[in-house]
Design an enzyme around this catalytic site. Structure first.
Site, PDB file in Angstrom:
ATOM      1  N   HIS A  99       0.810  -1.215   0.000  1.00 33.38           N
ATOM      2  CA  HIS A  99       0.000   0.000   0.000  1.00 33.38           C
ATOM      3  C   HIS A  99       0.842   1.264   0.000  1.00 33.38           C
ATOM      4  O   HIS A  99       0.410   2.299  -0.497  1.00 33.38           O
ATOM      5  CB  HIS A  99      -0.977  -0.008   1.176  1.00 33.38           C
ATOM      6  CG  HIS A  99      -2.156  -0.875   0.891  1.00 33.38           C
ATOM      7  ND1 HIS A  99      -2.222  -2.179   1.285  1.00 33.38           N
ATOM      8  CD2 HIS A  99      -3.277  -0.639   0.168  1.00 33.38           C
ATOM      9  CE1 HIS A  99      -3.348  -2.709   0.845  1.00 33.38           C
ATOM     10  NE2 HIS A  99      -4.000  -1.803   0.161  1.00 33.38           N
ATOM     11  N   ARG A 138     -15.137   2.675  -0.556  1.00 36.75           N
ATOM     12  CA  ARG A 138     -15.009   1.307  -0.053  1.00 36.75           C
ATOM     13  C   ARG A 138     -15.032   1.362   1.471  1.00 36.75           C
ATOM     14  O   ARG A 138     -14.328   2.176   2.074  1.00 36.75           O
ATOM     15  CB  ARG A 138     -13.687   0.705  -0.524  1.00 36.75           C
ATOM     16  CG  ARG A 138     -13.395  -0.595   0.196  1.00 36.75           C
ATOM     17  CD  ARG A 138     -12.192  -1.279  -0.335  1.00 36.75           C
ATOM     18  NE  ARG A 138     -10.955  -0.718   0.180  1.00 36.75           N
ATOM     19  CZ  ARG A 138      -9.761  -1.086  -0.268  1.00 36.75           C
ATOM     20  NH1 ARG A 138      -9.660  -1.958  -1.248  1.00 36.75           N
ATOM     21  NH2 ARG A 138      -8.663  -0.573   0.235  1.00 36.75           N
ATOM     22  N   GLU A 191     -12.009  -9.755  -5.099  1.00 38.39           N
ATOM     23  CA  GLU A 191     -10.560  -9.845  -4.879  1.00 38.39           C
ATOM     24  C   GLU A 191     -10.156 -11.164  -4.239  1.00 38.39           C
ATOM     25  O   GLU A 191      -9.040 -11.309  -3.758  1.00 38.39           O
ATOM     26  CB  GLU A 191     -10.032  -8.640  -4.086  1.00 38.39           C
ATOM     27  CG  GLU A 191     -10.826  -8.271  -2.867  1.00 38.39           C
ATOM     28  CD  GLU A 191     -10.384  -6.966  -2.223  1.00 38.39           C
ATOM     29  OE1 GLU A 191      -9.364  -6.388  -2.620  1.00 38.39           O
ATOM     30  OE2 GLU A 191     -11.087  -6.525  -1.299  1.00 38.39           O
ATOM     31  N   ASN A 225      -5.038  -6.439  -7.044  1.00 36.67           N
ATOM     32  CA  ASN A 225      -3.860  -6.581  -6.162  1.00 36.67           C
ATOM     33  C   ASN A 225      -4.031  -7.786  -5.250  1.00 36.67           C
ATOM     34  O   ASN A 225      -3.161  -8.636  -5.143  1.00 36.67           O
ATOM     35  CB  ASN A 225      -3.677  -5.324  -5.306  1.00 36.67           C
ATOM     36  CG  ASN A 225      -3.706  -4.053  -6.112  1.00 36.67           C
ATOM     37  OD1 ASN A 225      -3.357  -4.076  -7.284  1.00 36.67           O
ATOM     38  ND2 ASN A 225      -4.131  -2.958  -5.521  1.00 36.67           N
ATOM     39  N   ASP A 226      -5.179  -7.848  -4.585  1.00 35.14           N
ATOM     40  CA  ASP A 226      -5.414  -8.988  -3.706  1.00 35.14           C
ATOM     41  C   ASP A 226      -5.779 -10.235  -4.509  1.00 35.14           C
ATOM     42  O   ASP A 226      -5.391 -11.341  -4.147  1.00 35.14           O
ATOM     43  CB  ASP A 226      -6.518  -8.670  -2.694  1.00 35.14           C
ATOM     44  CG  ASP A 226      -5.954  -7.905  -1.514  1.00 35.14           C
ATOM     45  OD1 ASP A 226      -4.874  -8.272  -1.036  1.00 35.14           O
ATOM     46  OD2 ASP A 226      -6.590  -6.926  -1.075  1.00 35.14           O
ATOM     47  N   CYS A 244     -10.358  -1.850 -10.103  1.00 37.59           N
ATOM     48  CA  CYS A 244      -9.760  -0.745  -9.339  1.00 37.59           C
ATOM     49  C   CYS A 244      -8.388  -1.115  -8.800  1.00 37.59           C
ATOM     50  O   CYS A 244      -7.732  -0.298  -8.162  1.00 37.59           O
ATOM     51  CB  CYS A 244     -10.673  -0.291  -8.209  1.00 37.59           C
ATOM     52  SG  CYS A 244     -10.928  -1.554  -6.953  1.00 37.59           S
TER      53      CYS A 244
HETATM   54  C1  PEP Z   1      -6.998  -4.594  -4.596  1.00 36.37           C
HETATM   55  O1  PEP Z   1      -6.826  -5.511  -3.790  1.00 36.37           O
HETATM   56  O2  PEP Z   1      -6.768  -4.694  -5.806  1.00 36.37           O
HETATM   57  C2  PEP Z   1      -7.504  -3.282  -4.126  1.00 36.37           C
HETATM   58  C3  PEP Z   1      -7.856  -2.337  -4.974  1.00 36.37           C
HETATM   59  O3  PEP Z   1      -7.534  -3.060  -2.784  1.00 36.37           O
HETATM   60  P1  PEP Z   1      -6.227  -2.791  -1.914  1.00 36.37           P
HETATM   61  O4  PEP Z   1      -5.068  -2.604  -2.843  1.00 36.37           O
HETATM   62  O5  PEP Z   1      -6.477  -1.589  -1.091  1.00 36.37           O
HETATM   63  O6  PEP Z   1      -6.124  -4.031  -1.105  1.00 36.37           O
HETATM   64 MG    MG Z   2      -7.638  -5.336  -1.800  1.00 36.59          MG
END
Ligand code: PEP
Ligand code: MG
Length: 538
Positions: free
Chosen positions: A188, A331, A429, A452-453, A500
């Site tokens: 992050h 979110r 995710e 990402n997750d 996203c």
């Molecule tokens: C993701 O997991 O892609 C996401 C947008 O959430 P974060 O990166 O905050 O976990």
């Molecule tokens: Mg995420």
């Protein structure tokens, strides 16, 4: 001159002076001292300095955010004067003949644990404050005193590692670049650097003992290198690259106000990701059509207690009003994993990424969730709000969320408080959510894919683990196939689906995403006009 290679997180160039940030989590060393009285005098002087810092913070907060938020610094000042706390530090130095830093740190840990075990909720919450004041004292003692963001010039921030809560508290206008020894490209902190448009390099093998604040450096995010004590020629070269980049950005400005539509007429919703109210400026500057992901958990980071309903309401309302009718997708709280907050008392976990985080906290501690939902529903009156829920793995979770939203709604009706029920979607995710996306699509208004997750859980790669960066392949066929499945499931039920996660901003995939039928892309504000260009030429 010393050139070091690292992994670029945001491609940009910076030239300037370094400020070395000492980690707040580094273990404090224990050493024997000969003169205990001199050590005690150091503690007393440090308390005085910390009191002065807190007074300045109090005055600043009073001016900028009001009495209620400023009061925290007054509480910290009082705690620093507490006889039991100070006597305990003095006593340890005298009886054990140890250095001041160690005595402060151990006393802080002891008092903090004692408060955490009390029955009274107010007292439990003070546990984090004790940690905070002890950390401040240690920093004063070891000379790594807090940066005075107000008076400092913009600088290159050099650190061992940065946590999201440290990054989120920084004054972005004072950061030319980030350079860290550790960190992973998918963390992050890396995401925040991209969001803030700040050149950033991680994994740079620097010896922080030999680098000093005030030293000059060049950070080149394109070449993935940092040059310490650069030559005049290298500085000139870097300045030329900065200018070249600025010119490219300038050219993109012509796309402001234009639609994001392919040559054969397919319109894509091109939104931006934000982490704080202050980021809305970047969204408008880059002409995004909306906000596709407001990571609301950042409102909970870098503080010592839960944001109240009113504080959250004001923040959401401000974002909605500033966006003036454009879509804003907020979110709900995604705390846990790398986003740790002391006052949540989440405890240590062996597998935090697969642990107690996000919706799991909200569903098991519904009071925290309800406070946020009340703030969201009330704020919805002021603009075009959608709400989405993170880390969903089952239809039952969605049912539970909907039941809680109904309770919150009933409460607002009973209290005659104005509210609006926003559009509600979920983040996709987890592989589980992909596999049941058809069932989920029946229940919600939209999907937003968190790549990402999703990548982390599909490839079984901890996104925080820097050793695995080479294995983390965001282009893995499994991920692309999953995105297609999710989009098809959404469309089958007349719902829309967007991306996203960071992959959504990758220009190499934009065409593929459009072909798949992705309806929305939400990306770092700095990427909006670049993607608009790509889509318009498609
Ligand atoms: C993701 O997991 O892609 C996401 C947008 O959430 P974060 O990166 O905050 O976990
Ligand atoms: Mg995420």
């Amino acid at each position: 001159m010393l050139k070091l290679q690292g992994k670029p997180v945001y491609k940009g160039v910076a030239v300037g002076s370094i400020v070395v940030l000492k980690g707040t989590d580094a273990p404090v060393k224990r050493s024997k001292v000969q003169d205990a009285q001199a050590e005690i005098a150091r503690v007393d002087a440090a308390i005085k300095t910390a009191q002065e810092q807190l007074q300045r913070l109090y005055d600043k907060a009073l001016k900028e955010v009001g009495e209620a938020s400023a009061a925290l610094f007054e509480v910290h000042q009082m705690m620093l004067e507490d006889d039991d706390y100070v006597d305990s530090i003095h006593n340890m130095i005298e009886t054990e003949q140890v250095n001041a830093e160690y005595a402060v740190s151990v006393t802080g840990d002891n008092f903090s644990a004692m408060f955490a075990n009390m029955d009274d909720e107010y007292m439990q919450a003070r546990s984090a404050d004790i940690k905070d004041i002890s950390g401040r004292l240690v920093r004063v003692l070891d000379g790594s005193a807090d940066i005075d963001w107000e008076s400092m010039d913009a600088a290159i921030i050099v650190a061992d590692d940065l946590s999201p809560s440290e990054t989120v508290q920084m004054d972005k206008t004072k950061i030319l670049a980030f350079v860290t020894v550790h960190g992973s490209t998918n963390s992050h902190t890396a995401i925040l650097a991209r969001m803030m448009n700040i050149p950033a390099l991680i994994g740079v093998p620097m010896d922080l003992e030999t680098i000093h604040s005030g030293d000059k450096a060049v950070v080149d995010g394109f070449a993935g290198e940092v040059i310490l004590e650069p030559t005049e020629e290298e500085c000139v070269k870097a300045e030329a690259k900065i200018k070249e980049e600025q010119e490219k950005v300038q050219l993109l400005q012509a796309l402001r106000g234009k639609e994001t539509v392919t040559r054969d007429g397919r319109a894509i919703k091109l939104y931006a990701n934000i982490g704080s109210v202050g980021d809305v400026g970047y969204v408008l500057e880059n002409d995004a059509a909306g906000i596709g992901l407001f990571r609301s958990e950042f409102l909970y980071l870098g503080r010592n207690n839960f944001p109240t309903e009113e504080e959250q309401f004001q923040a959401y309302k401000q974002v909605l009003q500033t966006m003036a009718g454009k879509k804003v997708i907020i979110r709900t709280l995604d705390i846990g994993a790398d986003k740790q907050v002391d006052y949540f008392n989440l405890g240590n976990e062996d597998n935090p990424a697969m642990g107690y985080r996000a919706i799991r906290i909200c569903l098991t501690q519904p009071d925290i969730f309800k406070t946020q939902l009340r703030a969201l529903l009330r704020a919805a009156v002021y603009g075009n709000l959608s709400v989405m829920y993170p880390m969903i793995i089952s239809v039952e979770e969605v049912d539970q969320i909907q039941a809680i939203v109904k309770q919150v709604e009933a409460g607002l009706i009973a209290e005659q408080i104005p509210y609006k029920l926003p559009e509600q979607g979920i983040m996709i995710e987890t592989p589980a959510a992909v596999m049941i996306s058809e069932e989920l699509a029946e229940k919600v208004d939209f999907f937003s894919i968190g790549t990402n997750d999703l990548t982390q859980y599909t490839l079984a790669i901890d996104r925080q683990n820097e050793k695995l960066d080479t294995f983390y392949n965001p282009y893995h066929k499994a991920i692309l196939k999953m995105i297609k499945i999710v989009v098809d499931s959404a469309h089958k039920h007349g719902k829309w689906a967007g991306i996203c996660g960071e992959l959504g901003a990758d220009p190499k995939l934009t065409e593929e995403f459009v072909r798949m039928g992705v309806d929305e892309l939400s990306v770092a504000p700095s990427m909006v006009l670049r993607l608009r260009k790509a889509i318009r030429e498609m």
